[in-house]
Design a protein around this motif. Structure first.
Motif, mmCIF file in Angstrom:
data_model
loop_
_atom_site.group_PDB
_atom_site.id
_atom_site.type_symbol
_atom_site.label_atom_id
_atom_site.label_comp_id
_atom_site.label_asym_id
_atom_site.label_seq_id
_atom_site.Cartn_x
_atom_site.Cartn_y
_atom_site.Cartn_z
ATOM 1 N N GLY A 128 0.810 -1.216 0.000
ATOM 2 C CA GLY A 128 0.000 0.000 0.000
ATOM 3 C C GLY A 128 0.840 1.262 0.000
ATOM 4 N N LEU A 129 1.903 1.262 0.785
ATOM 5 C CA LEU A 129 2.775 2.445 0.842
ATOM 6 C C LEU A 129 3.528 2.647 -0.465
ATOM 7 N N SER A 130 3.734 1.585 -1.208
ATOM 8 C CA SER A 130 4.447 1.698 -2.484
ATOM 9 C C SER A 130 3.575 2.283 -3.585
ATOM 10 N N ASP A 131 2.291 1.918 -3.606
ATOM 11 C CA ASP A 131 1.457 2.312 -4.731
ATOM 12 C C ASP A 131 0.147 2.989 -4.333
ATOM 13 N N ALA A 132 -0.692 2.277 -3.619
ATOM 14 C CA ALA A 132 -2.051 2.754 -3.353
ATOM 15 C C ALA A 132 -2.077 4.013 -2.477
ATOM 16 N N TYR A 133 -1.244 4.047 -1.447
ATOM 17 C CA TYR A 133 -1.283 5.196 -0.534
ATOM 18 C C TYR A 133 -0.847 6.485 -1.231
ATOM 19 N N PRO A 134 0.255 6.482 -1.979
ATOM 20 C CA PRO A 134 0.615 7.718 -2.679
ATOM 21 C C PRO A 134 -0.461 8.165 -3.677
ATOM 22 N N ALA A 135 -1.041 7.230 -4.411
ATOM 23 C CA ALA A 135 -2.094 7.588 -5.365
ATOM 24 C C ALA A 135 -3.306 8.165 -4.639
ATOM 25 N N ALA A 136 -3.659 7.546 -3.513
ATOM 26 C CA ALA A 136 -4.802 8.046 -2.744
ATOM 27 C C ALA A 136 -4.496 9.407 -2.134
ATOM 28 N N ALA A 150 -10.480 5.439 2.997
ATOM 29 C CA ALA A 150 -10.595 3.978 3.060
ATOM 30 C C ALA A 150 -9.254 3.343 3.430
ATOM 31 N N LEU A 151 -8.177 3.830 2.827
ATOM 32 C CA LEU A 151 -6.849 3.297 3.156
ATOM 33 C C LEU A 151 -6.461 3.610 4.595
ATOM 34 N N ARG A 152 -6.776 4.806 5.037
ATOM 35 C CA ARG A 152 -6.484 5.153 6.428
ATOM 36 C C ARG A 152 -7.183 4.200 7.385
ATOM 37 N N ALA A 153 -8.448 3.920 7.109
ATOM 38 C CA ALA A 153 -9.211 3.007 7.977
ATOM 39 C C ALA A 153 -8.585 1.612 7.978
ATOM 40 N N ASP A 154 -8.198 1.129 6.798
ATOM 41 C CA ASP A 154 -7.572 -0.183 6.704
ATOM 42 C C ASP A 154 -6.232 -0.204 7.443
ATOM 43 N N PHE A 155 -5.403 0.816 7.227
ATOM 44 C CA PHE A 155 -4.110 0.885 7.898
ATOM 45 C C PHE A 155 -4.296 0.978 9.411
ATOM 46 N N ASP A 156 -5.240 1.803 9.853
ATOM 47 C CA ASP A 156 -5.477 1.934 11.296
ATOM 48 C C ASP A 156 -5.886 0.598 11.906
ATOM 49 N N ARG A 157 -6.752 -0.135 11.210
ATOM 50 C CA ARG A 157 -7.182 -1.443 11.705
ATOM 51 C C ARG A 157 -6.001 -2.407 11.786
#
Length: 175
Positions: A128-136, A150-157
């Motif tokens: 996620g940190l490589s691709d999805a998080y920067p795009a988001a 959505a990514l924040r919620a997933d990462f927090d969980r």
């Protein structure tokens, strides 16, 4: 004398072979419900033993786990502090060598990838940190908030789950 002993032994053996055998008692009937309950109890015991083994395994590698978590949290924080697309892309471009070092540490934690409960979460967050998080994050800066939320919620969980596991591992006792 020895011949007579041998003859006597042979006679006893033949007589024992010819004697009717005592009937074996019938096996006890099985109770399927009790059998299933015993099997379930045994499986629960094995699962508890495996959980305890993994807790001890991760407890013994706590220093490496803490280092991996520090990297993941710090990288996410850098993305969160980025206020422009260029800043996000700069962070993303510097990430591969650091991720490679973290992956080596993860391999040191569990070379066979069967002993630690955290490796799946590490893999998901690193991807996620490589691709999805920067795009988001870039979409967020452009006004589309949903992907990053959505990514924040997933990462927090995932971070909560990992921290809970490591806290339990730290408190686990030797057998």
């Amino acid at each position: 004398m020895t011949a007579s002993i041998a003859a006597l032994a042979l006679t006893v053996a033949i007589a024992a072979a010819d004697a009717p055998t005592a009937p074996h008692p019938a096996p006890l009937p099985e109770d399927p419900a009790k059998g299933a309950a015993a099997t379930a109890q045994w499986r629960a015991h094995l699962a508890a033993e495996e959980r305890e083994r993994k807790l001890h395994y991760d407890r013994d590698r706590m220093k490496d786990h803490r280092a991996v978590l520090r990297f993941l949290v710090a990288t996410r924080a850098r993305y969160e502090r980025a206020t422009s697309k260029a800043a996000v892309l700069a962070i993303q471009s510097r990430l591969p060598p650091a991720i490679e070092k973290v992956r080596k540490r993860i391999t040191r934690i569990d070379h066979w990838r069967v002993n630690s409960n955290l490796l799946g979460d590490y893999d998901m967050i690193l991807a996620g940190l490589s691709d999805a998080y920067p795009a988001a994050r870039i979409s967020f800066l452009d006004g589309d908030r949903a992907p990053l939320l959505a990514l924040r919620a997933d990462f927090d969980r995932r971070f909560k789950s990992m921290n809970d596991w490591l806290a339990e591992a730290a408190e686990s006792e030797d057998e």
